[in-house]
Design a protein around this motif. Structure first.
Motif, mmCIF file in Angstrom:
data_model
loop_
_atom_site.group_PDB
_atom_site.id
_atom_site.type_symbol
_atom_site.label_atom_id
_atom_site.label_comp_id
_atom_site.label_asym_id
_atom_site.label_seq_id
_atom_site.Cartn_x
_atom_site.Cartn_y
_atom_site.Cartn_z
ATOM 1 N N PHE A 40 0.806 -1.224 0.000
ATOM 2 C CA PHE A 40 0.000 0.000 0.000
ATOM 3 C C PHE A 40 0.840 1.275 0.000
ATOM 4 N N VAL A 41 2.031 1.211 0.629
ATOM 5 C CA VAL A 41 2.914 2.392 0.563
ATOM 6 C C VAL A 41 3.326 2.624 -0.890
ATOM 7 N N LEU A 42 3.714 1.510 -1.573
ATOM 8 C CA LEU A 42 4.139 1.653 -2.970
ATOM 9 C C LEU A 42 2.983 2.118 -3.861
ATOM 10 N N ARG A 43 1.771 1.618 -3.615
ATOM 11 C CA ARG A 43 0.618 2.028 -4.426
ATOM 12 C C ARG A 43 0.334 3.525 -4.251
ATOM 13 N N LEU A 44 0.487 3.984 -3.012
ATOM 14 C CA LEU A 44 0.239 5.403 -2.708
ATOM 15 C C LEU A 44 1.231 6.279 -3.462
ATOM 16 N N GLU A 68 10.325 3.019 9.941
ATOM 17 C CA GLU A 68 10.694 1.603 9.721
ATOM 18 C C GLU A 68 10.248 1.127 8.335
ATOM 19 N N ALA A 69 9.014 1.468 7.994
ATOM 20 C CA ALA A 69 8.468 1.012 6.704
ATOM 21 C C ALA A 69 9.263 1.603 5.547
ATOM 22 N N ILE A 70 9.559 2.911 5.638
ATOM 23 C CA ILE A 70 10.263 3.591 4.536
ATOM 24 C C ILE A 70 11.695 3.077 4.427
ATOM 25 N N ARG A 76 15.430 -2.054 0.109
ATOM 26 C CA ARG A 76 15.079 -3.010 -0.956
ATOM 27 C C ARG A 76 15.243 -2.387 -2.351
ATOM 28 N N GLY A 77 15.609 -1.090 -2.375
ATOM 29 C CA GLY A 77 15.780 -0.422 -3.668
ATOM 30 C C GLY A 77 14.464 -0.117 -4.341
ATOM 31 N N GLU A 78 13.379 0.005 -3.525
ATOM 32 C CA GLU A 78 12.064 0.234 -4.112
ATOM 33 C C GLU A 78 11.582 1.685 -3.948
ATOM 34 N N LEU A 79 12.224 2.449 -3.006
ATOM 35 C CA LEU A 79 11.883 3.867 -2.842
ATOM 36 C C LEU A 79 13.162 4.680 -2.807
ATOM 37 N N LEU A 89 9.097 6.282 -6.528
ATOM 38 C CA LEU A 89 9.440 4.880 -6.859
ATOM 39 C C LEU A 89 10.751 4.843 -7.635
ATOM 40 N N THR A 90 11.483 3.771 -7.465
ATOM 41 C CA THR A 90 12.702 3.560 -8.259
ATOM 42 C C THR A 90 12.298 2.870 -9.560
ATOM 43 N N GLU A 91 13.264 2.704 -10.439
ATOM 44 C CA GLU A 91 12.997 2.014 -11.702
ATOM 45 C C GLU A 91 12.518 0.576 -11.411
ATOM 46 N N LYS A 92 13.142 -0.045 -10.377
ATOM 47 C CA LYS A 92 12.800 -1.421 -10.007
ATOM 48 C C LYS A 92 11.322 -1.524 -9.603
#
Length: 479
Positions: A40-44, A68-70, A76-79, A89-92
């Protein structure tokens, strides 16, 4: 087109279709869903870049929880933080989405192996079962040689095409389907290795409609398409086809003294009338004659039940009686018919007849099976017979063919009952022979058919050539 309700099965034959078992190594892509908060963080942030405090407000997180979440998503290279201090968001992680507002899916490449069988006609996947079927008790279907020689290439192609079906049928490893929302797809087939060849057994019921006309065969559920296999079956039936033998059958009926069965055929002897058949069944049910007429092989389930009605009480009585009955002959003479015994049912019935012949304490009867041979040196038929009847060959004899023209099968239990089956060939009406006959416990019928059988068994086809050629297992041994 006739409805299936008013069709009658007149023969059951197993066809053996070549199949092979393969070891398949493949890589697949799995689309995994993400854990709840992470998703849900990524979707937001996929909807619009935002600050950490905006994320905290949206989810009602404390500063510590959002941190903690961020942190986890950054690791993980996602934000990542953009120049203006917003999370983007990152390219990944952008790759997890194909459109705005949808659920992110995480693609992973995994390796797996499967051991699967495919038939060599339609290359339908038959599953994991490691069949130990043997090429016996059935008619073999030929397929193009190329199918067998290029089977590994074909299976590579068909495995990819049928992947979702194979997955749905549960033929692949559990790890591929653990996640309900997960839908793996094949990335590449790394290798296909043929392990062994075996037959896949396709039982076929041949049916007639209420008018006694042949009905189209049904399709095979196991196969993706049945047309090619039906074509191949028709070729095999054409190869085995024989001219009408109605004249010989009528003569055999006369020899047996059976005027009833003849009435079931139309005046030209070209087909059987089911209406006459039903009328006769009603008459028999209400008469004292102890006779039942039936259609189809005696070893089919329905007809075997008819036989059991006679056999079971005899066995029960003999078990309980003190008398010595072990020498009573129970003879089963097979006809010279290419379709006789081409069903796994036959071997089950033979084993039953042989195993019920004795208890721990005593023998109840003496069973012998007679298979038609052209002579005592007919090695080919003897070999085939030994293979088909293994492990019961110690009760199987070769009998010079020609008993009642070779078209009649008889089971004779001395003094108790007799089964007579005519194997009628009417190629213009039916693609395979039509077995039709009766069971009788009438003492006169039992003894008169018994005399015909005994006379033939004790007769000879020339000087020093007895009809009974002895045990098949001793053929070819010069003794």
């Amino acid at each position: 087109m006739t409805t299936l309700e008013n069709t009658t099965i007149y023969h059951e034959i197993d066809f053996l279709l070549p199949a092979q078992r393969f070891n398949i190594n493949f890589s697949y892509i799995t689309q995994k869903g993400l854990p709840f908060v992470r998703e849900f963080v990524l979707r937001l942030i996929h909807l619009a870049p935002m600050s950490m405090s905006q994320v905290a407000t949206f989810f009602g997180f404390t500063r510590k929880e959002v941190q903690e979440a961020i942190d986890d998503l950054v690791e993980r290279g996602e934000l990542t933080l953009s120049e203006n201090g917003r999370l983007t968001l990152t390219e990944k992680s952008s790759g997890y989405f194909t459109e705005l507002g949808e659920v992110p899916r995480l693609s992973m490449l995994r390796d797996s192996t499967a051991c699967l069988s495919f038939d060599l006609a339609t290359f339908s996947c038959l599953g994991k079962d490691n069949s130990s079927e043997k090429w016996k008790a059935g008619l073999s279907i030929k397929v193009d040689d190329e199918n067998a020689s290029c089977s590994e290439m074909q299976v590579e192609k068909h495995f990819q095409r049928q992947f979702h079906e194979i997955l749905q049928k549960g033929f692949l490893s559990r790890s591929l389907t653990q996640d309900e929302k997960d839908s793996p797809t094949v990335y590449t087939v790394n290798s296909v290795n043929k392990i062994k060849q075996m037959p896949v057994r396709l039982p076929v019921q041949f049916k007639v409609d209420a008018d006694g006309r042949s009905v189209e065969r049904e399709d095979f559920e196991k196969l993706k398409s049945s047309d090619y296999v039906h074509e191949r079956i028709s070729l095999e039936l054409d190869r085995l086809g024989r001219p009408s033998n109605f004249g010989e059958i009528a003569k055999a009926m006369l020899d047996i003294g059976d005027g009833e069965t003849l009435k079931l055929f139309d005046s030209k002897g070209s087909s059987v009338s089911l209406q006459f058949f039903e009328d006769l069944a009603k008459l028999e049910a209400n008469s004292q004659k102890k006779r039942t007429t039936f259609l189809g092989p005696i070893y089919s389930s329905a007809n075997w039940e008819l036989l059991q009605k006679h056999l079971a009480p005899i066995i029960k009585a003999r078990r309980e009686s003190k008398a010595d009955v072990g020498q009573t002959p129970f003879l089963w003479l097979a006809p010279s018919d290419p379709y006789w015994g081409k069903s796994s049912n036959l071997q089950v019935r033979v084993s039953e007849i042989l195993s019920m012949a004795s208890t721990k304490e005593k023998r109840l009867y003496s069973p012998t099976i007679y298979l038609p041979v052209s002579g005592p040196d007919d090695q080919k038929t003897a070999r085939q017979g030994k293979w088909e009847f293994d492990p019961n060959t110690d009760k199987v004899h070769g009998l010079i063919e020609g008993f009642l023209g070779g078209n009649v099968e008889v089971m004779h239990f001395e003094g108790e009952f007799v089964v007579v089956v005519y194997h009628v060939s009417l190629p213009d009406s039916y693609p395979v022979s039509l077995p039709i006959g009766f069971i009788s416990a009438d003492k006169d019928v039992v003894s008169s058919v018994g005399r015909l059988v005994t006379t033939y068994l004790e007769g000879s086809s020339g000087f020093d050539r007895p009809n009974d050629c002895g045990l098949l297992s001793r053929f070819g041994r010069n003794e």
